[in-house]
Structure formats: structure tokens, C-alpha cells
Design a protein around this motif. Structure first.
Motif, short mmCIF file in Angstrom:
data_model
loop_
_atom_site.label_atom_id
_atom_site.label_comp_id
_atom_site.label_asym_id
_atom_site.label_seq_id
_atom_site.Cartn_x
_atom_site.Cartn_y
_atom_site.Cartn_z
N ARG B 30 0.82 -1.20 0.00
CA ARG B 30 0.00 0.00 0.00
C ARG B 30 0.87 1.27 0.00
NH1 ARG B 30 -5.12 1.12 2.02
NH2 ARG B 30 -5.59 -0.85 1.04
N MET B 31 1.91 1.27 0.83
CA MET B 31 2.76 2.46 0.94
C MET B 31 3.43 2.80 -0.38
SD MET B 31 4.59 1.99 4.62
CE MET B 31 5.81 3.27 4.33
N VAL B 32 3.95 1.78 -1.05
CA VAL B 32 4.64 2.03 -2.33
C VAL B 32 3.64 2.59 -3.35
CG1 VAL B 32 5.90 0.99 -4.23
CG2 VAL B 32 6.32 0.23 -1.89
N ASP B 33 2.48 1.95 -3.40
CA ASP B 33 1.45 2.39 -4.33
C ASP B 33 1.04 3.84 -4.05
OD1 ASP B 33 -0.36 2.20 -6.34
OD2 ASP B 33 -1.91 1.21 -5.15
N GLU B 34 0.82 4.14 -2.76
CA GLU B 34 0.37 5.49 -2.41
C GLU B 34 1.47 6.53 -2.60
OE1 GLU B 34 -3.27 4.66 0.72
OE2 GLU B 34 -1.30 5.16 1.52
N ALA B 35 2.71 6.15 -2.32
CA ALA B 35 3.81 7.10 -2.51
C ALA B 35 3.88 7.51 -3.97
CB ALA B 35 5.14 6.47 -2.08
N MET B 36 3.69 6.52 -4.84
CA MET B 36 3.74 6.80 -6.28
C MET B 36 2.56 7.67 -6.69
SD MET B 36 5.97 6.14 -8.30
CE MET B 36 5.82 7.12 -9.77
N ALA B 37 1.37 7.35 -6.15
CA ALA B 37 0.17 8.15 -6.47
C ALA B 37 0.38 9.59 -5.99
CB ALA B 37 -1.07 7.54 -5.82
N VAL B 98 11.38 -2.25 2.24
CA VAL B 98 10.46 -1.82 1.19
C VAL B 98 9.69 -0.58 1.65
CG1 VAL B 98 8.37 -2.42 -0.12
CG2 VAL B 98 10.22 -4.07 0.10
N GLY B 99 9.22 -0.64 2.91
CA GLY B 99 8.50 0.50 3.48
C GLY B 99 9.37 1.75 3.52
N ASP B 100 10.63 1.58 3.94
CA ASP B 100 11.56 2.72 3.99
C ASP B 100 11.72 3.35 2.61
OD1 ASP B 100 11.99 2.47 6.63
OD2 ASP B 100 13.94 1.45 6.48
N LEU B 101 11.85 2.48 1.60
CA LEU B 101 12.03 2.99 0.24
C LEU B 101 10.78 3.75 -0.22
CD1 LEU B 101 13.82 -0.18 -1.17
CD2 LEU B 101 14.87 2.05 -0.83
N GLY B 102 9.61 3.20 0.15
CA GLY B 102 8.36 3.90 -0.16
C GLY B 102 8.31 5.25 0.53
N LYS B 103 8.70 5.26 1.80
CA LYS B 103 8.70 6.50 2.56
C LYS B 103 9.64 7.52 1.92
CE LYS B 103 10.84 7.10 6.69
NZ LYS B 103 11.06 7.05 8.14
#
Lengths: 351, 240
Positions: B30-37, B98-103
Motif C-alpha cells: 500500500r505504501m509504495v502504491d500510495e507514494a507513487m500516487a 520496502v517501506g523505507d524505500l516507499g517513505k
């Protein structure tokens, strides 16, 4: 009369939950008090793949809302409902509801209502407008420029007028093609989650297609070589959509591989993750530089914008191919060596 | 493996560990998807939410580490149970990264979108994200279903991601050369692309762990590295 009614009531009483769930069109999964799947109906397997007995639902549907829903429902034996969406590989949206069964079994029923279509129609509208307006603006600007010139400076110049009108006609034709492609892309995007089930024999389909497209090959002065295999190769698919895939690829091969003067089409059975049919279109043109290959199936991605325009490309052909193949659980692989030509291969699982 | 009928306290603990992994996985996806959005739509509120979500993920990893150590100490697990627990520790660490990268992507949203950027700048990055997220989802689906026979896809996906990353690298360099004003957003986007590419690598790691947990064997290694971005240079005179 009465006894007959009595019998009917008995039948209803002993009707197994399994029988009912088997014929439901919506995915239904029964889980126990730990969230482990005990039964998944055929619709659920069609939508989510095999769900083994014992698979924890929390693991398969991981969104934070789903975790919360399952935890609450299992802990308090209550019902609940959430919206669940998956973005990749295909965008899908479900309304998931969970209900404890009345009996002492400790079983919960999880029901999935597919909302993808409604969502997709909304998105399609927005996307269509955004893409279309952007791509239509260029030819439109050129047409309006020519109209202006025809009304002003070139008013009495018969030769220029003829020339301009020709360009304007080409531009309107391009706009028409673009709209056709956008519409067919949108149509395919609308229903990508149901896999088509028609049986299609590829050898016959390809032979027929090559025949109907022979005039195009002649126009480009390209010879097409194809030897159909001895045994029929059958895949599950939608005939018309597969024809669109192959004709797009063949047209590209003729168009961009024109200087190689021949295109080789092959059909054989190979192995990917399972047995699959592989259909390759090989041209001997200039080839494609490595950095462009991964991006070719993006909408409106063009290796060379000017060249594509000259050759009547809309920038959507391979995007359409990719979408159709996703719907067929197939793949497109592209290999190319600059100077030697390109090979586009379609991989379809055998039925 | 968890059998549907026998549920002892121990099985319950194992299941709880798996549940935590799954919920961490769901959150990371979810975080990666939302970061991109957030990046594409210049949505700073969403970016802030992603940054806040990372704390939950960190907390999940800590919980799994603690719980795993307790279980090893208390139950002295053997063979597949031990692999299951060690696997959980490793997967949790990958998911936390993965979360850190999204953040990190979310943190760049403000800098990139200060000035409205053309959509075309994000198209390639979006495609790359779709690839990486598909890979992550499929890997986590295998963790749920234990159908490791299908895990071969991870390889080809990883190659696709690397090739796409190389292409994107080149594209962003071109934008920078076209107009120096693009340098600032494009540099941030390069880091975002690198982050996404790393997410693909973590998905591959998880695939290897899952394979080991289920089969007890190592996933045969024949990875071809196709990330060639380290070779890309700006030429004084254009190639053509």
C-alpha cells in the motif's frame, strides 16, 4: 400434494452449503475461527486462483482494511464489510463482506462482490478524455493552421490549395485512426479479468490472417514466410482479439522491417511456466535500440515520434496487444539487435 | 504447516507470526502504491500519510523479531518450524526496507512537485512501479499459497525491472540535458526509480526466503544482471 411439499422441504433442509456455493456466480470462501480457508467456490478459484484448504485469508488478502476486518469479525463473531482493491497485475475492486454462520460450526462466510467494472468505466472516461485530447490536439492544430492559410495568403493559389487539402485529409484520417484505436483499447481494458474460453486453433487462424493481409505485405514490398505446423495447436481465447494481436504485430513487422523485405512468422509449442504456444514475428529491418524495448507497450510511447507519424502509427498498437494478452494470461517478449531486425513473440498457455 | 484441524498454542503462535508478515506485506504494498500516487498527483497529504505509516511497519518488524526470538527460546523448533520462524525474521526485514524505500519516495513529493511537472515525466516511473508491485504481490501470494512451483516468474520480472530502470535512467538524463530546470525534479525522480528498482530486489529476496521455508532448499541461482545504468554516460557529441 401435502406429502410432495413435505418432501420438497426435506430436500431444502438437507441441501449442503457446498452445493449452493458451487452455483453462486460471486466468489465465496468459507473460513474457520482462525481465518483459515475451509472451502472456496468455483467462482473464487476463477478469480483468485487455487485457494488450498488451510490457507489463511489474512495472507492472501493483505490490505490493512482487510486485516482489520478479519481481526474484528473473528474476535467478536460479528459481520462487516469493506472495499478491497488490487492494483496489479490487473486493477480489481471488490466489496468484501464477512458473516458468521448461525450454526455452532464457528464458520464464517466471506463474500466478494466484483465492482471492478463500474470503477473501470469511470476511469476509462477520465483516461479517454485525457489521452484523446492530448493526442488529437496535434493534428487539429495543423488542420486549423492550414484552414487559416487557405482563407488568407493562399486564397487564390490553386496548387497550394490542392496540396493543403491533401495534408488536411491525411490529418483527419489520422485522427479517425487514433479514435478507433483508443476505442478498442478502452473496450479491452474494460473487461480484462475474465479469461476468454473460446477454443481457437492457431495454425488456421494465422494462415487465414496472412492471406487477408497479403495486400498490405505487397504494398510494403515484403515477403511473408509461414509454414503452419502439422498438428493443430489450440488455445483458449477470443478469436477476434487474437486476430487483432497478430495483425497488429504483422503490420508492425511489415511497416518497420520494410527494408529487410521479408518477415518470418512461426508457430510452435514451447514451455514457459506451463505448456504454451509461441507465435513469433521476425523482421529484418533496422531493429530497436535496447533502451526502448521495455517501454514499447506503454501508451503513446514512440521510439521516433516523426517516423511513427509518417507511417500512420497511433502509438497504441502494442498497448492494445499487451492488454489483450494480459486478458488471455499470455505474454509478449521482444528481442532485437540493432541492424539485424526484431522478433516479437506472443506466448499463450495451451488449453 | 498449519493443519486445519489441529490447532495447538504453538500452531497458533506460528499462524500469528504469519499474520503479522501478511499485514506488514499489505501495508508495504500500500505504501509504495500510495507514494507513487502522491508523486504523480502532487498530493502532499497522501505523502504525509505514507511517511506516518512507516512507523507501523517498523513496529511490525520489531514485534516479529521479539516474538521469533521468544519462540525459538521457548519451543526449540526443528526443521520446517525453525525455517518458518527464521524466514519470518528475514521477510520482515525485507518488508521493512520496502517501506523505507516507499517513505523515501513520499519524502521527495514536495521537492518534485513544487513546480507542476508534465505527466510524461512520470509515465516511465509508473510503469516501473507497476512491475515492482506486481512482483511483490506475486511473491507474497506465494507466501500465502505455498505454491513455490510458480516462483520462476520472479527471475524474469527482475530482469524486466532492471531493463526498464536502465531505460528510465537514460530518459531522465535526456530531460536534464534538454533543460537545466529539469535537473532538480529529475534527480529526485532518479532516486525514486532507484528505490523502486531496490523494491524489486527485496521482492526477489523474499522469493528466495519463501522457497527455502517451503522446500528446505536454496532457490537455484542463475540471475542475469541486466541493470546497465552504471554504464550510461553523457556523450559530448550525440550518437546519431
Amino acid at each position: 400434494m401435502k406429502s410432495q411439499m413435505g418432501r420438497a422441504a426435506d430436500v431444502i433442509d438437507i441441501l449442503a452449503a457446498r452445493e449452493l456455493a458451487n452455483v453462486l456466480p460471486d466468489p465465496v470462501i468459507l473460513i474457520d475461527g482462525y481465518g483459515a480457508a475451509r472451502y472456496a467456490n468455483p467462482a473464487a478459484i476463477a478469480s483468485f486462483g487455487t485457494i488450498r484448504v488451510g490457507t489463511l485469508l489474512q495472507h492472501r488478502f493483505r490490505s490493512p482494511e482487510m486485516q482489520q476486518l478479519l481481526m474484528n469479525a473473528l474476535r467478536t463473531k460479528s459481520s462487516g464489510e469493506i472495499e478491497y482493491s488490487e492494483r496489479v497485475p490487473i486493477e480489481r475492486v471488490f466489496l468484501i463482506s464477512i458473516q458468521p454462520l448461525q450454526s455452532e460450526s464457528g464458520i464464517f462466510l466471506v463474500h466478494f462482490k466484483d465492482q471492478s467494472e463500474t470503477r473501470r468505466i469511470d476511469r476509462m472516461r477520465a483516461d479517454f478524455i485525457a489521452n484523446a485530447s492530448h493526442e488529437l490536439r496535434t493534428p487539429l492544430a495543423s488542420i486549423s493552421g492550414f484552414i487559416e492559410t487557405l482563407r488568407g495568403p493562399a486564397k487564390d493559389d490553386a496548387k497550394a490549395r490542392e496540396n493543403f487539402l491533401q495534408i488536411m485529409q491525411a490529418q483527419t484520417a489520422r485522427m479517425a485512426r487514433l479514435i478507433d484505436d483508443l476505442l478498442s483499447l478502452s473496450r479491452i481494458e474494460m473487461k480484462p479479468h475474465t479469461r476468454p474460453q473460446q477454443k481457437v486453433e492457431l495454425g488456421g487462424l494465422l494462415s487465414g490472417l496472412l492471406e487477408t493481409m497479403s495486400h498490405l505485405a505487397k504494398d510494403y514490398n515484403v515477403a511473408i514466410n509461414f509454414t503452419p505446423p502439422d498438428a493443430p495447436i489450440v488455445v483458449a481465447g477470443d478469436r477476434d482479439e487474437l486476430i487483432q494481436v497478430f495483425s497488429n504485430l504483422l503490420e508492425n513487422a511489415c511497416k518497420y522491417g520494410q527494408q529487410g523485405e521479408r518477415v518470418e512468422v512461426s508457430l510452435k509449442v514451447g514451455r514457459g511456466t506451463g505448456p504454451e504456444a509461441t507465435i513469433c514475428f521476425r523482421d529484418f529491418g533496422p531493429g530497436i535500440a535496447e533502451e526502448h524495448i521495455p517501454r514499447l507497450t506503454e501508451r503513446f510511447y514512440r521510439v521516433d515520434v516523426e517516423k511513427s507519424r509518417v507511417r500512420n502509427g497511433t502509438g497504441l498498437g502494442l498497448a492494445i496487444v499487451k492488454h489483450i494478452l494480459t486478458r488471455h494470461a499470455g505474454r509478449l517478449t521482444i528481442h532485437s539487435t540493432p541492424g539485424e531486425g526484431s522478433t516479437f513473440c506472443v506466448h499463450l498457455p495451451l488449453s | 504447516m498449519l493443519s486445519p484441524h489441529i490447532v495447538r498454542a504453538y500452531d497458533h503462535e506460528l499462524a500469528e507470526l504469519g499474520n503479522r508478515i501478511a499485514s506488514m506485506g499489505g501495508l508495504a504494498e500500500r505504501m509504495v502504491d500510495e507514494a507513487m500516487a502522491a508523486l504523480v498527483n502532487a498530493d502532499t497529504d497522501l505523502a504525509r500519510k505514507v511517511i506516518a505509516d512507516d512507523a507501523t511497519l517498523d513496529e511490525g518488524q520489531r514485534w516479529i523479531d521479539d516474538q521469533a526470538i521468544l519462540m525459538i527460546a521457548r519451543r526449540q523448533p526443528m526443521a520446517d518450524d525453525l525455517r518458518e520462524i527464521l524466514g519470518a525474521i528475514k521477510i520482515a526485514a525485507d518488508l521493512e526496507r520496502v517501506g523505507d524505500l516507499g517513505k523515501n519516495i513520499a519524502k521527495r513529493v514536495v521537492a518534485v512537485t513544487e513546480v507542476r511537472q508534465p505527466v510524461q515525466l512520470f509515465r516511465g516511473l509508473e510503469a516501473l512501479t507497476t512491475l515492482a508491485l506486481t512482483q511483490l504481490k506475486q511473491v507474497l501470494d506465494v507466501y500465502a499459497s505455498r505454491e513455490v512451483s510458480t516462483i520462476g516468474f520472479v527471475r524474469s520480472r527482475d530482469e524486466e525491472i532492471d531493463a526498464m530502470y536502465t531505460s528510465l535512467f537514460r530518459e531522465l538524463l535526456t530531460y536534464m540535458m534538454e533543460d537545466p530546470r529539469n535537473i532538480s525534479p529529475c534527480t529526485h525522480l532518479l532516486f525514486c526509480a532507484k528505490n523502486i528498482e531496490r523494491i524489486g530486489d527485496h521482492a526477489t529476496n523474499i522469493a528466495e526466503t519463501v522457497y527455502h521455508v517451503v522446500t528446505g532448499e536454496m532457490l537455484p541461482m542463475d540471475r542475469v544482471k541486466v541493470d546497465k545504468s552504471h554504464q550510461i554516460v553523457i556523450r559530448e557529441s550525440p550518437e546519431e
